[in-house]
Design a protein around this motif. Sequence first.
Motif, PDB file in Angstrom:
ATOM      1  N   GLU A 100       0.828  -1.205   0.000  1.00  0.00           N
ATOM      2  CA  GLU A 100       0.000   0.000   0.000  1.00  0.00           C
ATOM      3  C   GLU A 100       0.867   1.262   0.000  1.00  0.00           C
ATOM      4  O   GLU A 100       1.720   1.419  -0.848  1.00  0.00           O
ATOM      5  CB  GLU A 100      -0.973  -0.040   1.184  1.00  0.00           C
ATOM      6  CG  GLU A 100      -1.910  -1.247   1.179  1.00  0.00           C
ATOM      7  CD  GLU A 100      -2.896  -1.250   0.026  1.00  0.00           C
ATOM      8  OE1 GLU A 100      -3.059  -0.237  -0.667  1.00  0.00           O
ATOM      9  OE2 GLU A 100      -3.544  -2.305  -0.198  1.00  0.00           O
ATOM     10  N   GLY A 101       0.665   2.171   0.976  1.00  0.00           N
ATOM     11  CA  GLY A 101       1.357   3.458   0.957  1.00  0.00           C
ATOM     12  C   GLY A 101       2.870   3.356   1.021  1.00  0.00           C
ATOM     13  O   GLY A 101       3.567   4.300   0.613  1.00  0.00           O
ATOM     14  N   ALA A 102       3.398   2.236   1.506  1.00  0.00           N
ATOM     15  CA  ALA A 102       4.853   2.066   1.546  1.00  0.00           C
ATOM     16  C   ALA A 102       5.455   1.957   0.153  1.00  0.00           C
ATOM     17  O   ALA A 102       6.662   2.175  -0.021  1.00  0.00           O
ATOM     18  CB  ALA A 102       5.218   0.830   2.366  1.00  0.00           C
ATOM     19  N   MET A 103       4.641   1.614  -0.839  1.00  0.00           N
ATOM     20  CA  MET A 103       5.145   1.543  -2.213  1.00  0.00           C
ATOM     21  C   MET A 103       5.774   2.863  -2.645  1.00  0.00           C
ATOM     22  O   MET A 103       6.769   2.890  -3.373  1.00  0.00           O
ATOM     23  CB  MET A 103       4.014   1.189  -3.175  1.00  0.00           C
ATOM     24  CG  MET A 103       3.378  -0.173  -2.963  1.00  0.00           C
ATOM     25  SD  MET A 103       1.850  -0.374  -3.914  1.00  0.00           S
ATOM     26  CE  MET A 103       2.453  -0.268  -5.599  1.00  0.00           C
ATOM     27  N   GLN A 104       5.175   3.970  -2.186  1.00  0.00           N
ATOM     28  CA  GLN A 104       5.623   5.282  -2.634  1.00  0.00           C
ATOM     29  C   GLN A 104       7.013   5.631  -2.125  1.00  0.00           C
ATOM     30  O   GLN A 104       7.680   6.494  -2.709  1.00  0.00           O
ATOM     31  CB  GLN A 104       4.610   6.350  -2.195  1.00  0.00           C
ATOM     32  CG  GLN A 104       4.889   7.751  -2.678  1.00  0.00           C
ATOM     33  CD  GLN A 104       4.877   7.892  -4.194  1.00  0.00           C
ATOM     34  OE1 GLN A 104       4.690   6.914  -4.918  1.00  0.00           O
ATOM     35  NE2 GLN A 104       5.107   9.099  -4.685  1.00  0.00           N
ATOM     36  N   LEU A 105       7.488   4.960  -1.090  1.00  0.00           N
ATOM     37  CA  LEU A 105       8.836   5.224  -0.591  1.00  0.00           C
ATOM     38  C   LEU A 105       9.877   4.986  -1.678  1.00  0.00           C
ATOM     39  O   LEU A 105      10.922   5.660  -1.728  1.00  0.00           O
ATOM     40  CB  LEU A 105       9.129   4.354   0.630  1.00  0.00           C
ATOM     41  CG  LEU A 105       8.219   4.554   1.855  1.00  0.00           C
ATOM     42  CD1 LEU A 105       8.546   3.512   2.926  1.00  0.00           C
ATOM     43  CD2 LEU A 105       8.352   5.962   2.390  1.00  0.00           C
ATOM     44  N   VAL A 106       9.610   4.004  -2.552  1.00  0.00           N
ATOM     45  CA  VAL A 106      10.492   3.738  -3.688  1.00  0.00           C
ATOM     46  C   VAL A 106       9.895   4.272  -4.984  1.00  0.00           C
ATOM     47  O   VAL A 106      10.605   4.825  -5.828  1.00  0.00           O
ATOM     48  CB  VAL A 106      10.772   2.224  -3.815  1.00  0.00           C
ATOM     49  CG1 VAL A 106      11.522   1.918  -5.111  1.00  0.00           C
ATOM     50  CG2 VAL A 106      11.585   1.727  -2.624  1.00  0.00           C
TER      51      VAL A 106
END
Length: 544
Positions: free
Chosen positions: A182-188
């Motif tokens: 989910e939102g952790a995808m955006q970290l990369v």
Amino acid sequence: MHADLLFTGGPVLTPEGRTATAVAVTGDRITAVGREEVHDLAGPRTEVVDLAGRLLLPGFQDAHVHPVPAGLELTQCDLTGARTADETLAAVRAYADAHPDREWISGGGWSMEAFEGGTPTKELLDAVVPDRPVYLPNRDHHGAWVNSRALALAGITRDTPDPADGRIDRDASGEPSGTLQEGAMQLVGRLTPPATPADRLAALLHAQRHLHALGITAWQDALVGEFLGMDDPSEAYLAAARDGSLTARVVGALWWDRERGAEQIPELVERRAALSHGRFRATSVKLMLDGVAETGTAALLDPYLDKCGCATANRGTAFIDAGQLPKYVTELDALGFQCHFHALGDRAVRDALDAIEAARAANGPSDTRPHLAHLQVVQPTDVPRFARLGATANIQPLWAAHEPQMDELTIPFLGPERAAWQYPFGALLRSGARLAAGSDWPVSSPDPLQGIHVAVNRVTPEGGDTPVFLPGERIGLAEALTAYTAGSAYVNHLDEAGEVRAGALADLVVLDRDPFEGPTEAITQTRVSLTYVGGAQVYAAQGA
């Protein structure tokens, strides 16, 4: 007045059934539907299409799809055809070897079922691409697989906290294991090179050709905005609508920024006005309420189970505060916006229905036509509320079958009672609900005929010896076709399409056979021969 186009010699699916055998089209409209008497409208310049027993029906409409990301993925590291871990890794290696100049290896579409627990490790990617960062969203685009180089560039370590709307998967020692949810995808994802405007327009037109070849004449783009590194497709739509290359009819669902609240509504009003042109109308708002069941992020009323069948503390993720959601939906409804909900778990479904009920109570009846997409787990007591509230059930039928992702990553963690509430197409129809249908492409195939096959049979198109998935939730062929035509046309406010009748838009499809004449197990063999939008041919199969 002579017709421009005349279809004859085969069954025609009308609202009354397959009672007609001829259809006349003049300009962009159907001007007559009937039998031999329609032949009198043929003139010296009329194009006559001999159906030769093939079925003519309204053009399919996809009520939930992402064509621009799908088109972009087709030109990147496309993993949708890989079935096993070895096949997936071989495809990544082959793409990297073929594109030594690419700074990042991007693309996606890998299947969670190909890897133990649905979460492949960074070490697997390191072995095939050790020197460049890799970022690959999975098939449902709620998680991404990354290698060590990508984690290092993003500064993700064992000490990096999970974002509020996501999760960094970790190994037994606490180190990031290589998947981001989910939102952790955006970290990369935020670090990957963005597509250019020319790339996005080319992707849209590539996707449009593919969708027309599947008989799709209109759709609702379920995410118009920026989200987790996905490119905003709005300018591509606007450019295509202005230059006439957008041949489909498209509704855009403007993305609701789940990090913000009602203060964004004036911006949505401005975007609706700025982006509506020609065959593109940005009149819907997409509210993503939860995640997906396979990763434990779909919002449930009761906790998920663990591998031993015991209750956990996890009830999934609610991305929008349920206490504020009714206020947001009421204001959007009052402004004439359609609300398009991503609601997968039973808690998300209930929250969406509660919000619609609040809007109805505050605003009275409206023609905004809210719809809930996905509906994987629906509490039986909530099923009748769809019809009562005028909320359309937007189904993705391909998911309603036994396959590894269902049997290994979902059912054990839901338990037998909730597993029996999944994708209740039959129950919704019996309760009086309206069904629309979509694919969520590139999450799954955009082929409506494959989806119809599963809706009718509740087994995958590949068949095999797998048992029928919840046989009581099967629906008939006519009902499934209606969901993909009139049902989705209703959601898209395309009241002049979705049916073969005099005066309707001539958005039409010719199949290569009449699927009503064969066994339901053979629906999957049906193909599209011809596709028309407004009487203009936009696709013809070879030899059609």
